[in-house]
Design a protein around this motif. Sequence first.
Motif, PDB file in Angstrom:
ATOM      1  N   THR A 131       0.837  -1.206   0.000  1.00  0.00           N
ATOM      2  CA  THR A 131       0.000   0.000   0.000  1.00  0.00           C
ATOM      3  C   THR A 131       0.870   1.252   0.000  1.00  0.00           C
ATOM      4  O   THR A 131       0.625   2.186  -0.767  1.00  0.00           O
ATOM      5  N   CYS A 132       1.895   1.267   0.850  1.00  0.00           N
ATOM      6  CA  CYS A 132       2.791   2.420   0.919  1.00  0.00           C
ATOM      7  C   CYS A 132       3.572   2.595  -0.375  1.00  0.00           C
ATOM      8  O   CYS A 132       3.684   3.710  -0.896  1.00  0.00           O
ATOM      9  N   ALA A 192       1.399   3.979  -3.064  1.00  0.00           N
ATOM     10  CA  ALA A 192       1.144   5.409  -2.849  1.00  0.00           C
ATOM     11  C   ALA A 192       2.364   6.244  -3.224  1.00  0.00           C
ATOM     12  O   ALA A 192       2.243   7.308  -3.838  1.00  0.00           O
ATOM     13  N   THR A 251       2.162   9.030  -6.140  1.00  0.00           N
ATOM     14  CA  THR A 251       2.210  10.454  -5.799  1.00  0.00           C
ATOM     15  C   THR A 251       3.617  11.015  -5.731  1.00  0.00           C
ATOM     16  O   THR A 251       3.793  12.221  -5.784  1.00  0.00           O
TER      17      THR A 251
END
Length: 95
Positions: free
Chosen positions: A74-75, A78, A82
């Motif tokens: 998930t990290c 992300a 981004t």
Amino acid sequence: MRASLARTERPKLPALPEALTRTETIKPLTAPQTGELVSVPKAFLAELLERFAEAVAAIGRGNGRATAVRHERTCLDAILSTGTAPAGCTTDQPR
């Protein structure tokens, strides 16, 4: 003048296999209590309980790894999307 080599599209991670993120459980004991007593050698019972404790601990470790893999993915997703790490995604976690 040189063209900019800045990347405009962000890479996407492939989906994780379900086996890496699945958590395990142990079925609860459901045998009815009959009140019947049985004789079991003490050494056998001790070994049986030790193996059961090892199995419970292994499931706990596996669940911890599955949770860590999901969090890391998930990290990482992300960060790739981004360009920055969101809150809760730090790089100073102990390994």
